[in-house]
Design an enzyme around this catalytic site. Sequence first.
Site, mmCIF file in Angstrom:
data_model
loop_
_atom_site.group_PDB
_atom_site.id
_atom_site.type_symbol
_atom_site.label_atom_id
_atom_site.label_comp_id
_atom_site.label_asym_id
_atom_site.label_seq_id
_atom_site.Cartn_x
_atom_site.Cartn_y
_atom_site.Cartn_z
ATOM 1 N N SER A 158 -119.752 37.320 25.183
ATOM 2 C CA SER A 158 -120.129 38.601 25.791
ATOM 3 C C SER A 158 -118.915 39.431 26.167
ATOM 4 O O SER A 158 -119.038 40.537 26.681
ATOM 5 C CB SER A 158 -120.986 38.346 27.038
ATOM 6 O OG SER A 158 -120.309 37.470 27.926
ATOM 7 N N ASN A 202 -122.844 31.655 37.334
ATOM 8 C CA ASN A 202 -124.133 32.299 37.601
ATOM 9 C C ASN A 202 -124.087 33.186 38.844
ATOM 10 O O ASN A 202 -124.586 34.318 38.827
ATOM 11 C CB ASN A 202 -125.240 31.250 37.725
ATOM 12 C CG ASN A 202 -125.408 30.462 36.424
ATOM 13 O OD1 ASN A 202 -124.842 30.842 35.390
ATOM 14 N ND2 ASN A 202 -126.164 29.378 36.474
ATOM 15 N N THR A 253 -145.680 79.359 33.407
ATOM 16 C CA THR A 253 -146.510 78.152 33.418
ATOM 17 C C THR A 253 -147.061 78.084 32.004
ATOM 18 O O THR A 253 -147.298 79.127 31.378
ATOM 19 C CB THR A 253 -147.660 78.223 34.440
ATOM 20 O OG1 THR A 253 -148.497 79.323 34.104
ATOM 21 C CG2 THR A 253 -147.141 78.399 35.873
ATOM 22 N N HIS A 254 -147.200 76.883 31.485
ATOM 23 C CA HIS A 254 -147.601 76.691 30.080
ATOM 24 C C HIS A 254 -146.632 77.398 29.126
ATOM 25 O O HIS A 254 -146.998 77.745 28.008
ATOM 26 C CB HIS A 254 -149.027 77.201 29.830
ATOM 27 C CG HIS A 254 -150.011 76.754 30.861
ATOM 28 N ND1 HIS A 254 -150.751 75.593 30.748
ATOM 29 C CD2 HIS A 254 -150.353 77.301 32.057
ATOM 30 C CE1 HIS A 254 -151.520 75.461 31.822
ATOM 31 N NE2 HIS A 254 -151.291 76.477 32.639
ATOM 32 N N SER A 284 -122.706 75.778 12.337
ATOM 33 C CA SER A 284 -123.402 75.090 11.260
ATOM 34 C C SER A 284 -122.495 75.062 10.038
ATOM 35 O O SER A 284 -121.760 76.015 9.781
ATOM 36 C CB SER A 284 -124.696 75.835 10.923
ATOM 37 O OG SER A 284 -125.081 75.581 9.579
ATOM 38 N N LYS A 319 -124.587 80.714 12.860
ATOM 39 C CA LYS A 319 -125.147 79.874 13.916
ATOM 40 C C LYS A 319 -124.200 79.599 15.078
ATOM 41 O O LYS A 319 -122.997 79.482 14.916
ATOM 42 C CB LYS A 319 -125.566 78.530 13.302
ATOM 43 C CG LYS A 319 -126.685 78.656 12.295
ATOM 44 C CD LYS A 319 -128.029 78.755 12.954
ATOM 45 C CE LYS A 319 -128.479 77.353 13.323
ATOM 46 N NZ LYS A 319 -129.783 77.351 13.928
ATOM 47 N N ASN A 326 -124.885 76.781 17.973
ATOM 48 C CA ASN A 326 -125.893 75.816 18.417
ATOM 49 C C ASN A 326 -125.534 75.181 19.759
ATOM 50 O O ASN A 326 -124.371 74.876 20.005
ATOM 51 C CB ASN A 326 -126.051 74.716 17.365
ATOM 52 C CG ASN A 326 -126.604 75.252 16.049
ATOM 53 O OD1 ASN A 326 -127.421 76.184 16.060
ATOM 54 N ND2 ASN A 326 -126.162 74.699 14.944
ATOM 55 N N GLU A 340 -128.660 69.699 23.662
ATOM 56 C CA GLU A 340 -129.571 68.855 22.885
ATOM 57 C C GLU A 340 -129.248 67.375 23.089
ATOM 58 O O GLU A 340 -130.140 66.530 23.182
ATOM 59 C CB GLU A 340 -129.477 69.210 21.403
ATOM 60 C CG GLU A 340 -129.981 70.612 21.102
ATOM 61 C CD GLU A 340 -129.574 71.058 19.705
ATOM 62 O OE1 GLU A 340 -130.212 70.622 18.739
ATOM 63 O OE2 GLU A 340 -128.612 71.832 19.581
ATOM 64 N N TYR A 370 -131.204 30.784 36.488
ATOM 65 C CA TYR A 370 -130.455 31.515 35.466
ATOM 66 C C TYR A 370 -130.869 31.088 34.063
ATOM 67 O O TYR A 370 -131.099 29.909 33.799
ATOM 68 C CB TYR A 370 -128.941 31.272 35.659
ATOM 69 C CG TYR A 370 -128.093 31.988 34.620
ATOM 70 C CD1 TYR A 370 -127.688 33.299 34.831
ATOM 71 C CD2 TYR A 370 -127.740 31.358 33.420
ATOM 72 C CE1 TYR A 370 -126.929 33.968 33.873
ATOM 73 C CE2 TYR A 370 -126.984 32.019 32.469
ATOM 74 C CZ TYR A 370 -126.587 33.322 32.694
ATOM 75 O OH TYR A 370 -125.849 33.982 31.748
ATOM 76 N N GLN A 397 -127.627 37.493 30.186
ATOM 77 C CA GLN A 397 -126.414 38.116 29.660
ATOM 78 C C GLN A 397 -126.754 39.442 28.953
ATOM 79 O O GLN A 397 -125.904 40.317 28.815
ATOM 80 C CB GLN A 397 -125.731 37.147 28.683
ATOM 81 C CG GLN A 397 -124.451 37.659 28.073
ATOM 82 C CD GLN A 397 -123.660 36.532 27.431
ATOM 83 O OE1 GLN A 397 -123.072 35.705 28.126
ATOM 84 N NE2 GLN A 397 -123.651 36.464 26.114
ATOM 85 N N LYS A 445 -126.428 43.440 30.415
ATOM 86 C CA LYS A 445 -125.221 44.259 30.636
ATOM 87 C C LYS A 445 -125.066 45.449 29.703
ATOM 88 O O LYS A 445 -124.794 46.565 30.160
ATOM 89 C CB LYS A 445 -123.977 43.367 30.572
ATOM 90 C CG LYS A 445 -123.835 42.535 31.817
ATOM 91 C CD LYS A 445 -122.786 41.482 31.699
ATOM 92 C CE LYS A 445 -123.159 40.322 32.585
ATOM 93 N NZ LYS A 445 -124.408 39.619 32.107
HETATM 94 N N1 ARG Z 1 -121.605 35.698 30.398
HETATM 95 C C1 ARG Z 1 -122.629 35.165 31.222
HETATM 96 C C2 ARG Z 1 -123.618 36.262 31.608
HETATM 97 O O1 ARG Z 1 -123.338 37.396 31.357
HETATM 98 C C3 ARG Z 1 -122.044 34.591 32.459
HETATM 99 C C4 ARG Z 1 -122.862 33.525 33.091
HETATM 100 C C5 ARG Z 1 -122.914 32.342 32.199
HETATM 101 N N2 ARG Z 1 -123.525 31.234 32.865
HETATM 102 C C6 ARG Z 1 -123.798 30.154 32.211
HETATM 103 N N3 ARG Z 1 -124.341 29.204 32.901
HETATM 104 N N4 ARG Z 1 -123.584 30.028 30.951
HETATM 105 O O2 ARG Z 1 -124.676 36.039 32.145
#
Ligand code: ARG
Length: 460
Positions: free
Chosen positions: A25, A112, A157-158, A279, A285, A287, A292, A319, A324, A327
Site C-alpha cells: 500500500s 492496526n 424556479t424550474h 476548442s 469557443k 469554454n 465543468e 481488523y 487498507q 485510503k
Molecule cells: N497497510 C495496512 C493498512 O492500511 C496497515 C495495517 C496492516 N495490519 C496488518 N495486520 N496487516 O491497513
Amino acid sequence: MSTNTIWGGRFAAGPSDVMERINASVSFDWRLYAQDIAGSKAHCRMLVDQNIIGAEDGAAIVDGLDRILKQIEAGEFDFKPALEDVHMNVEAALAEAIGEAAGRLHTARSRNDQVATDLRLWIRDAIDGLDGQFRELQRTLLARAETHAATLMPGFTHLQPAQPVTFGHHLLAYVEMFGRDRERLADCRERVNLSPLGAGALAGTAFPIDRDATAAALGFERPMANSLDAVSARDFVLEFLAALAIAATHLSRLAEEIVLWCGPQFGFVTLSDAFSTGSSMMPQKRNPDAAELVRAKTGRILGALTAVAVVVKGLPLAYGKDLQEDKEPTFDAAESLALGLAAMAGMIADMTVDEDGMRAALASGYPTATDLADWLVRELGLPFRQAHEATGRIVALAEEKTCALEDLPLETMQQVESGITEAIYSVLSVDAAAASRTSYGGTAPDNVRQAVAAAKERYL
Ligand code: ARG
C-alpha cells in the site's frame, strides 16, 4: 525472494510477485508519513515514561524518526513496495539509522492501531485545511455579494424566470451552504479526534501503557474506549466522505450555474482567459472547463463514500486487510475537493459580472407578476387566489401584445380587474419588486447588505 524482515520469522519464503502487488500500500499510504512519525514519537515517549523501554533507546528512536522525517520531506527517502506500507518503510529505515534500538519502538503496538491513528490524524489535518479553503471561498463570495447587493438578475424556479433577485443575494445562498459544509466537517472532526493508539492488534496489551498520555500528546480528545472498535471502526472515514460528498454537490450546483451564466443564452458573467479554454476545432469557443470539472468531481467524491461504505459493510471485527482499501478513496476525495474549492474561489474572484446582461434577462418572463397579484391583495382586498387568477389573465394579455407588464395600458388591466389604478405601475418595475422584499432572509438590497455583514461576522 527473501522473507519480510519485520514479520518474516515464521516464513521460509517471500511472497509471490502478485502477492506483493496486491498487498503493498506504500504507493498511496506514504502520504501518512508525517502522521505516522508523530504517532511513533508519542508512543515512544510514553514507553519511556512508563519504563517499558529505556530512556537512551527512546531518545535514539525519537532522534532517528526526526531524521527520517527530514529525509522524506527533502524527497530523499526511497519507499520500497517490498516493505508493504509506510509503517514498515519507516520502521525499516529506523533500524538502518539507529540499529537494534529501533526494534523496541513497536512494543505494545500493532500496525492496526497505528494505521487507524495515522488516518485519524490525516483526516483531522485535511478537515482543518478544507475548512480554511471553505472560509476563503466564502470570503470571495462575500466580497462579490457586497459589490452586487443591488445588482438585479432573474431568480429562477424550474429554471424559468420567477422573481427578480439581487446577484448578491444569489451568491449569499452559497455562502450559507458552505457554512453548513463547514459545520458538518467540524462536527465530524469531533468523532475523528479520538485515539485508537494503544488498542494493539485488537485486544489491548499487557504492557502498562498510558493511553491518555499518547492521546493528549497527539491532540486527541481521549482514547477510544474499546480496543476492537478502535482498530476496526471506519465510520470516521465514512462521515468525512459523506461531508465531502455533500459539499461537492454544493460546489457542483454553483459550478453548473457558472456554466449556464457564461453561455450567450444567459450572458451574466464572463471568465477571463485564466479560467477559460479553447476548442481545437472551433476557433470562436471559450469554454468554462474548470467549472465543468468542479461539477464532475462530485462523481468521484460520492464514489469514494460508496467505495468505503462497501468495504466496511459486513466486515467482521476486528481488523481485516480490507481496511487498507479505505485510503485511496479518502485521499482522492480530499484532494479532489481541495482542488475544486481552489478552482471555484479562483473563478468567483475572476469572473466579470455583466450587470446589463442580467437586467436584459429580466425583460422577459414577467418576473413582477407576483408583485401585481400582491398589489391586488393589498390595495383591493382580493383573496390571494383570486388575485393570482386575475394576474394570470393580465399576463396572458401581455403575452398577446408581446409586451412587458409595466408596458400594458391601464385600460387593458382594468378589463380584467376594474379596481386597478395608475398606482399599480409602482410595483411593476423589477427594481421596486426586489426592493420590496424586505422580509428576513429576503432579497432586498438593504437586506443583502445586512446579510453580508452578518455572514462576515459569522464565517470569516
Ligand atoms: N497497510 C495496512 C493498512 O492500511 C496497515 C495495517 C496492516 N495490519 C496488518 N495486520 N496487516 O491497513
